[in-house]
Design an enzyme around this catalytic site. Structure first.
Site, mmCIF file in Angstrom:
data_model
loop_
_atom_site.group_PDB
_atom_site.id
_atom_site.type_symbol
_atom_site.label_atom_id
_atom_site.label_comp_id
_atom_site.label_asym_id
_atom_site.label_seq_id
_atom_site.Cartn_x
_atom_site.Cartn_y
_atom_site.Cartn_z
ATOM 1 N N TRP B 327 -30.749 33.446 27.090
ATOM 2 C CA TRP B 327 -30.712 32.991 25.795
ATOM 3 C C TRP B 327 -31.821 32.130 25.319
ATOM 4 O O TRP B 327 -32.125 32.086 24.174
ATOM 5 C CB TRP B 327 -29.180 32.222 25.746
ATOM 6 C CG TRP B 327 -29.126 31.562 24.349
ATOM 7 C CD1 TRP B 327 -28.484 32.169 23.346
ATOM 8 C CD2 TRP B 327 -29.446 30.260 23.885
ATOM 9 N NE1 TRP B 327 -28.581 31.619 22.041
ATOM 10 C CE2 TRP B 327 -28.927 30.199 22.538
ATOM 11 C CE3 TRP B 327 -30.051 29.287 24.388
ATOM 12 C CZ2 TRP B 327 -29.130 29.083 21.799
ATOM 13 C CZ3 TRP B 327 -30.158 28.074 23.831
ATOM 14 C CH2 TRP B 327 -29.851 27.965 22.491
ATOM 15 N N HIS B 328 -32.218 31.128 26.275
ATOM 16 C CA HIS B 328 -33.300 30.236 25.971
ATOM 17 C C HIS B 328 -34.779 30.711 25.785
ATOM 18 O O HIS B 328 -35.486 30.263 24.938
ATOM 19 C CB HIS B 328 -33.498 29.148 27.321
ATOM 20 C CG HIS B 328 -32.320 28.065 27.271
ATOM 21 N ND1 HIS B 328 -31.303 28.516 28.052
ATOM 22 C CD2 HIS B 328 -32.227 26.882 26.707
ATOM 23 C CE1 HIS B 328 -30.410 27.400 27.862
ATOM 24 N NE2 HIS B 328 -30.983 26.727 27.098
ATOM 25 N N GLY B 329 -34.765 31.944 26.077
ATOM 26 C CA GLY B 329 -36.243 32.749 25.902
ATOM 27 C C GLY B 329 -36.543 33.715 26.721
ATOM 28 O O GLY B 329 -35.884 33.955 27.752
#
Lengths: 296, 481
Positions: B327-329
């Site tokens: 989700w963060h990247g």
């Protein structure tokens, strides 16, 4: 709600009072700032106080490459090295303009490097000089003309401008009143050295315009200007070509010393890939003086 | 428009004036104004991001009633529609955030196995806050399907929920029910809300400018040139980066919560003293709460949660944390970050019986030393996770591990000792406040009942930030997500 509004007014009045007081005290401290090797103090001296016949402009490469004492002994002219770590052509032009308001140098030497020209160091120049807003005319007018409204707005606060400055002001006062000609010798010598290559150079319009401004002012006031690239193991061929073409087009004296045969091959002439050692700087300054005397 | 910029605060003041005066009698008018300002603030940086925001808002606005209509009569159809909603949200996220990364990885993989492949990636601008508003919309879809909320019939209210300007860029990821309910009534200027909100904002600025931005100068110079640094410096930088992450993100969250509170809207709290966590699972109950609870409700529990076999539960944990990392990247470092935390939660769960036995045998429970040791261990494990998060690439992680393995040496100080000390002082102030929040205590300083103390504390805080904070606009870490 009335109580809240009163609280807000009291807090605002206290903050404004302290802001004014900070302004008065720090302006005084800046005004009497002694010479020291602290970067920000060096900036204040270059922008506000120094006078010389020969003015050296540039970044750390220039700062560690030119020894003003040698200029003075060989050419019998006073010299000041205003090179500053991580600062660009905009900064160089601000120092130059400030100098012109105090005195007229006879010679200006500009040492260039890619980051001085590609705009990546612009913020350093704006931030590290911010104590000089409303003190130095050149810097104030630069900010008013070129910076966005939020920066101009922030500059109205004394505390913002002097944010974190007490640290270096304190350091400068602590280090005493040593006279500085701006040169900062490096004595460490690396064990091995290899070239570091840089690619993708692109000149920034603002930086180029400021370089043109320095050249135009020199031509107008009859100041000799020399543009150089110092001996280096940091190699940016695109930038070297760009500077050579630019100087040719502008009709300015230029010499690329990157691979200078008396300096480049000897490791002890360097402190790291991008900076000359004191030994290298002494050699290079003598060589440069000999070259300009010969008109090379 | 970043929440710590002057432009934002001017826009906010402009927004507040009609909000609390001419519009105060009507919730509808206040919400419409909120929507207009949210779009203006969001589009200020790059107006090209607005059509996507509008398109997803329209799509989910019409999808939700269809899901609700079929909830009773045709559950299958309702589930299918809700699945479309989830897939659409994930699809948007994938397209804007992960597509280029996937193309690059497949090209590299094909080249590695000898199948020549050369694909060019597309120029896709990643809209700011996409991970946050898509998760909001997915949550809205699922909650509608479950029947926990009725679809919002008023487009303006729904649009204001999705685009709510204090939280759209970096959360908290608000749940639809509590938020939308607040939009049904008009909000009046309330001195308590304004005062509490302003204090939260001030605290957020303190964390961001006096701690996070100060540390950022150091950690950036270490992690961007990690090959040149020894074990001591890399370990210190990893510890500092965890503190930076916390103060940066919680600083933002405090500002977002504070701004919302001033407007009379309560949004979700995102942090709850994570440095006092007793284990990694506890850490995640206190860290980025709006994301961790989202993942718990919509991924971990649907997978079976902990009400299944032990091995299945481990698996569920790992999957949830890997998704959390992704989700963060689009970077393998984030996958490693998620995996590391997942593994630590599993290890803690597996060791629980042994730990409890030890606690009983040695009467450790409640002992200060034991509590502190557990907190220190958790902090250390999370610092390692922070290093995985901050490293620029997989190869940088390898370099860092190698250099730490090589041994320790003198600490790189970057000549910033004095300003670093100021940052350390600010950190101690933060720790003191967090300790009081965790274990309770009398309201002090900004929250004191004595008016003079309160005013003096607020003034001092403002002056401390202005005089010693790193005030330049260093972006928030979570803006990139």
């Amino acid at each position: 709600m009335k109580k809240l509004l009163t609280n807000i007014v009291i807090v605002a009045a206290l903050v404004i009072t302290v802001d004014v007081l900070v302004g008065v005290v720090t302006k005084r401290l800046i005004h009497d700032l002694p010479d020291s090797s602290v970067l920000e103090a060096d900036i204040v001296q270059a922008m506000e106080n120094k006078k010389a016949d020969i003015l050296i402009l540039g970044s750390s490469k220039a700062k560690h490459s030119f020894v003003p004492q040698i200029f003075t002994s060989d050419l019998h002219l006073s010299a000041y090295n205003a090179g500053c770590d991580g600062h660009d052509v905009v900064y160089a032009s601000l120092v130059f303009d400030s100098f012109l308001q105090r005195c007229q140098p006879k010679i200006v030497v500009v040492g260039l490097w890619n980051s001085m020209l590609d705009g990546s160091w612009r913020n350093n120049s704006i931030n590290n000089c911010k104590t000089l807003y409303n003190i130095n005319e050149s810097y104030t007018s630069w900010v008013d003309k070129h910076e966005d409204w939020t920066t101009r707005m922030k500059m109205q606060s004394n505390i913002y401008r002097f944010n974190s400055s007490l640290v270096w002001i304190g350091k400068s006062y602590n280090k005493g009143d040593q006279h500085s000609d701006g040169y900062s010798p490096l004595y460490e010598v690396p064990k091995e050295m290899s070239d570091v290559e840089f690619k993708g150079f692109k000149a920034d319009d603002t930086e180029v315009n400021q370089l043109k401004h320095i050249i135009a002012q020199c031509n107008k006031k009859g100041i000799k200007i020399y543009i150089i690239l110092a001996p280096d193991h940091e190699i940016d061929n695109a930038m070297r070509k760009w500077v050579a073409d630019f100087c040719k087009k502008e009709g300015v004296w230029f010499h690329d010393y990157t691979y200078e045969k008396t300096i480049y091959p000897e490791i002890t002439n360097f402190s790291d890939a991008g900076h000359l050692s004191d030994k290298g700087a002494q050699l290079f300054t003598k060589l440069f003086i000999a070259n300009i005397q010969k008109g090379k | 428009m970043a929440i710590n910029s002057i432009a934002f605060w001017i826009a906010f003041m402009v927004m507040l004036l009609p909000y609390f005066t001419v519009l105060r009698q009507s919730a509808k008018a206040q919400n419409a104004w909120l929507l207009v300002m949210s779009y203006a603030i969001y589009g200020y940086a790059d107006w090209r991001m607005l059509p996507l925001l509008l398109a997803v808002t329209v799509f989910y606005y019409f999808l939700a009633p269809a899901i609700a209509r079929n909830r009773e009569a045709n559950a299958k159809r309702s589930s299918a529609l809700s699945a479309i909603g989830v897939i659409a949200g994930v699809g948007v996220l994938f397209w804007f955030k992960y597509l280029n990364f996937c193309i690059e990885q497949f090209t590299a993989l094909f080249n590695a196995i000898g199948v020549g492949a050369s694909t060019s990636t597309m120029k896709i601008i990643m809209p700011v806050g996409i991970s946050f508003f898509t998760f909001k919309l997915i949550s809205y879809t699922i909650e509608t399907r479950k029947g926990n909320i009725d679809p919002e019939r008023n487009f303006i209210n729904f649009g204001a929920y999705v685009a709510f300007f204090p939280t759209i860029m970096s959360g908290p990821i608000d749940r639809p029910k509590p938020f939308l309910e607040q939009l049904k009534v008009n909000r009046l200027a309330n001195s308590h809300n304004i005062s509490e909100g302003a204090k939260r904002v001030l605290w957020g600025f303190f964390l961001k400018m006096c701690i996070a931005n100060r540390i950022c100068i150091y950690t950036d110079s270490v992690f961007n040139h990690c090959q040149f640094h020894n074990g001591t410096t890399l370990v210190v930088a990893s510890v500092l980066y965890l503190i930076q992450m916390y103060t940066d993100f919680s600083g933002y969250s405090h500002m977002a919560v504070g701004v919302s509170r001033i407007m009379g809207i309560r949004v979700m709290e995102n942090f709850q003293q994570p440095f006092f966590a007793q284990n990694v699972a506890d850490f995640w109950r206190r860290w980025h709460i709006s994301l961790s609870s989202w993942l718990r409700d919509y991924i971990y529990i649907p997978l079976g949660g902990s009400r299944c076999s032990e091995w299945r539960c481990y698996w569920n944990n790992l999957v949830t944390f890997v998704i959390c990392g992704i989700w963060h990247g689009a970077n393998w470092t984030y996958v490693m970050f998620g995996t590391w935390h997942g593994l630590m939660v599993i290890v803690d769960r597996a060791a629980k019986p042994l730990r409890e036995k030890m606690e009983r045998s040695f009467s450790l429970k409640g002992k200060l030393v034991y509590r502190l040791s557990r907190q220190a261990i958790t902090f250390t494990l999370c610092s390692f996770g922070a290093m995985l998060f901050r490293a620029n690439s997989f190869s940088d992680i390898a370099t860092i591990m190698h250099n730490v393995g090589e041994g320790f040496g003198p600490l790189f100080t970057a000549g910033t000792t004095l300003m670093f000390s100021v940052g350390a002082l600010a950190f101690l102030v933060m720790l003191y406040k967090e300790h009081r929040d965790e274990y309770g205590g009398k309201a002090l300083f900004m929250h004191s009942k004595n008016r003079a103390v309160k005013i003096a504390s607020i003034t001092l805080a403002i002056l401390f930030i202005l005089a010693t904070g790193e005030l330049e606009n260093i972006s928030f870490i979570y803006f990139q997500f």
